[in-house]
Design a protein around this motif. Structure first.
Motif, short mmCIF file in Angstrom:
data_model
loop_
_atom_site.label_atom_id
_atom_site.label_comp_id
_atom_site.label_asym_id
_atom_site.label_seq_id
_atom_site.Cartn_x
_atom_site.Cartn_y
_atom_site.Cartn_z
N GLU A 279 23.13 60.36 -31.39
CA GLU A 279 24.36 61.36 -32.09
C GLU A 279 24.24 61.16 -33.57
OE1 GLU A 279 28.96 61.83 -32.02
OE2 GLU A 279 28.29 60.66 -30.57
N ASN A 280 24.00 59.90 -34.10
CA ASN A 280 24.14 59.87 -35.70
C ASN A 280 22.91 60.60 -36.08
OD1 ASN A 280 26.46 58.36 -35.74
ND2 ASN A 280 25.35 56.55 -35.62
N LEU A 281 21.35 60.43 -35.65
CA LEU A 281 20.54 61.10 -35.87
C LEU A 281 20.65 62.50 -36.15
CD1 LEU A 281 17.65 59.10 -34.29
CD2 LEU A 281 18.11 58.98 -36.75
N ILE A 282 21.25 63.12 -35.06
CA ILE A 282 21.56 64.42 -34.88
C ILE A 282 22.47 65.00 -35.95
CG2 ILE A 282 22.52 66.43 -33.42
CD1 ILE A 282 21.44 64.93 -30.99
N ARG A 283 23.70 64.13 -35.84
CA ARG A 283 24.64 64.41 -37.11
C ARG A 283 24.26 64.38 -38.35
NH1 ARG A 283 29.89 61.02 -36.53
NH2 ARG A 283 30.50 62.42 -38.24
N LEU A 284 23.26 63.63 -38.71
CA LEU A 284 22.69 63.45 -39.98
C LEU A 284 21.99 64.78 -40.37
CD1 LEU A 284 21.56 59.79 -40.22
CD2 LEU A 284 23.01 60.63 -41.84
N ARG A 285 20.99 65.35 -39.32
CA ARG A 285 20.51 66.62 -39.59
C ARG A 285 21.24 67.65 -39.70
NH1 ARG A 285 15.14 67.21 -38.75
NH2 ARG A 285 15.44 69.09 -39.66
N LEU A 286 22.35 67.72 -38.85
CA LEU A 286 23.15 68.98 -38.74
C LEU A 286 23.75 68.87 -40.40
CD1 LEU A 286 24.96 68.74 -35.59
CD2 LEU A 286 23.16 70.33 -36.47
N MET A 287 24.18 67.68 -41.06
CA MET A 287 24.59 67.73 -42.41
C MET A 287 23.85 68.20 -43.35
SD MET A 287 26.35 63.88 -42.62
CE MET A 287 26.42 63.88 -44.50
N GLY A 288 22.60 68.15 -43.17
CA GLY A 288 21.49 68.43 -44.09
C GLY A 288 20.57 67.50 -44.77
N CYS A 289 20.71 66.45 -44.23
CA CYS A 289 19.99 65.05 -44.64
C CYS A 289 18.71 65.18 -44.09
CB CYS A 289 20.68 63.82 -44.05
SG CYS A 289 22.26 63.46 -45.11
N GLY A 290 17.58 64.54 -44.61
CA GLY A 290 16.37 64.32 -43.84
C GLY A 290 16.15 63.08 -43.00
N LEU A 291 15.38 63.13 -42.12
CA LEU A 291 15.10 61.97 -41.23
C LEU A 291 13.54 61.52 -41.44
CD1 LEU A 291 17.37 62.30 -38.18
CD2 LEU A 291 17.76 60.65 -40.01
N ALA A 292 13.06 60.34 -41.59
CA ALA A 292 11.56 59.90 -41.61
C ALA A 292 11.38 59.18 -40.64
CB ALA A 292 11.01 59.52 -42.80
N MET A 293 10.61 59.03 -39.75
CA MET A 293 9.96 57.93 -38.85
C MET A 293 8.83 57.15 -39.81
SD MET A 293 7.79 57.84 -35.42
CE MET A 293 9.23 58.29 -34.17
N ASP A 294 9.43 55.89 -40.32
CA ASP A 294 8.81 55.01 -41.24
C ASP A 294 7.73 54.29 -40.54
OD1 ASP A 294 8.30 53.97 -43.69
OD2 ASP A 294 10.02 52.73 -43.69
#
Length: 402
Positions: A279-294
């Motif tokens: 849920e947090n990953l989805i919410r971050l993306r919906l906010m506009g933040c980027g997500l990287a698999m490090d």
């Protein structure tokens, strides 16, 4: 700048002499020689140790592995350079062992090495031995020390830039935690992260780094600049029900857009994702933040997991770049990562870029964004702020003259 000291361990006199002849024009420091592991250890104990031990594991056989263990245990060298011919899989395993022993791996020195290759190795050593300190891990900081460090505001962000490999254009920066200890100097996360995790203080550290990073973004915005900042997030933090709310409040407090933030999560940390994490990953993306698999490629997650999570970026582990020249399989992994990222619509950042040759080769292979000591080292806030201003000025001057 202090001269670098060496030990050369090889059973063949002619090979030792060849290596010494390559070192002497480049470094004024002492070069010790030994033909056996026992002789090498005795010499190191007499001189108090060296910076770099150059070791032919093939010649030394099992004694060479014992030598590495003893060197690590007694702190008789800081880095290891392997010489001699060795199968690629054995070489890779040896590098892993050296890293596990807490020693810096400088790669391999072939029988056809020249002065330029030695210089690359020495530059890599100096880069890895910059002023960052990691005290003995058998004596981690106490909870009281960590609390005092927070109270005295000793944890600070260091920024390592990311660049377009073709043009050198600044594409953002990764925010790295450093402890500016009043007695021990600048400390790496390897020293203090375990204590923070044990006492549930990772959120407090992220909040401190995020606050300072957003203040930097605000200052840059006043000059007309926007720079994406990437923060590392531990898997346990993603399970918090208040994680995203805190980030949103921090952004709103300074009136900054969410698209200026990117959060990096390690591949291995995602193996057992919870409902809260997803849920947090989805919410971050919906906010506009980027997500990287490090550290992509260093863990054991399935590609199905990559497709099932809302990532916008892959960060390829730097271990594949270090042996780009000598390992066809590493080259194949990089090329596959380029194709995979392109097919999934993700940006790809290649970590561990140390030389201009690697930069050029990665660009030819289709990699667009790079990060590494060869491009820019991590730097404190004031220096990074000026770095951004200089980069923008250089970009404008280039456009005016193009």
């Amino acid at each position: 700048m202090q001269p670098i000291s060496f030990l050369v361990l090889d059973a063949q006199l002619c090979e030792r002499q060849r290596i010494v002849a390559l070192l002497q024009p480049l470094e004024p420091g002492p070069v010790h020689q030994a033909s056996t592991s026992q002789e090498a250890l005795e010499g190191l104990r007499r001189c108090g140790g060296v910076d770099i031990a150059i070791c032919n594991l093939r010649t030394a056989g099992r004694d060479g592995l014992t030598f590495l263990r003893e060197v690590s245990k007694a702190h008789l060298a800081r880095a290891i350079l392997i010489t001699g011919q060795m199968d690629a899989s054995l070489r890779s395993a040896a590098h892993s062992m050296i890293t596990c022993l807490g020693l810096q791996v400088l790669g391999d020195l072939g029988q056809t090495s020249d002065v330029e290759q030695i210089q690359v190795v020495l530059d890599a050593y100096r880069a890895g031995s910059d002023k960052l300190v990691t005290p003995e891990l058998d004596a981690p900081p106490s909870f009281a020390e960590i609390q005092r460090a927070f109270d005295d505001d000793e944890f600070e962000p260091y920024y390592q830039p990311k660049f377009m490999l073709n043009s050198g254009e600044l594409k953002g920066a990764e925010v790295l935690a450093r402890w500016n200890h009043p007695r021990l100097g600048l400390l790496s996360p390897a020293y203090f992260l375990a204590t923070l995790e044990a006492h549930h203080l990772l959120d407090k550290l992220l909040a401190r780094l995020l606050e300072k990073g957003l203040m930097l973004q605000k200052a840059l915005a006043l000059t007309g600049l926007s720079v994406e900042l990437a923060f590392n997030v531990h898997a346990t933090q993603l399970g918090s029900t208040t994680f995203v709310d805190k980030i949103e409040k921090a952004l709103n407090r300074l009136g900054l857009p969410a698209h200026g933030l990117l959060f990096e999560i390690t591949e291995t940390g995602l193996v057992n994702s919870t409902v809260n994490s997803l849920e947090n990953l989805i919410r971050l993306r919906l906010m506009g933040c980027g997500l990287a698999m490090d550290d992509f490629g260093s863990g054991y997650s399935s590609l199905q997991r990559l497709c099932g999570l809302p990532f916008s970026q892959l960060k390829l582990d730097g271990s594949f770049v270090r042996e780009l020249e000598s390992r066809p399989d590493h080259r194949a992994v990089i090329e596959s990562a380029v194709t995979l990222a392109d097919s999934l619509g993700l940006s790809l950042v290649v970590e561990g870029v140390e030389t201009s040759e690697q930069q050029a080769q990665l660009h030819r292979m289709g990699c667009s964004i790079g990060q590494g000591y060869g491009l820019a080292r991590p730097m404190p806030t004031t220096r990074f702020f000026q770095y951004c201003l200089d980069a923008e000025r250089d970009k404008r001057n280039y456009l005016l003259t193009a």
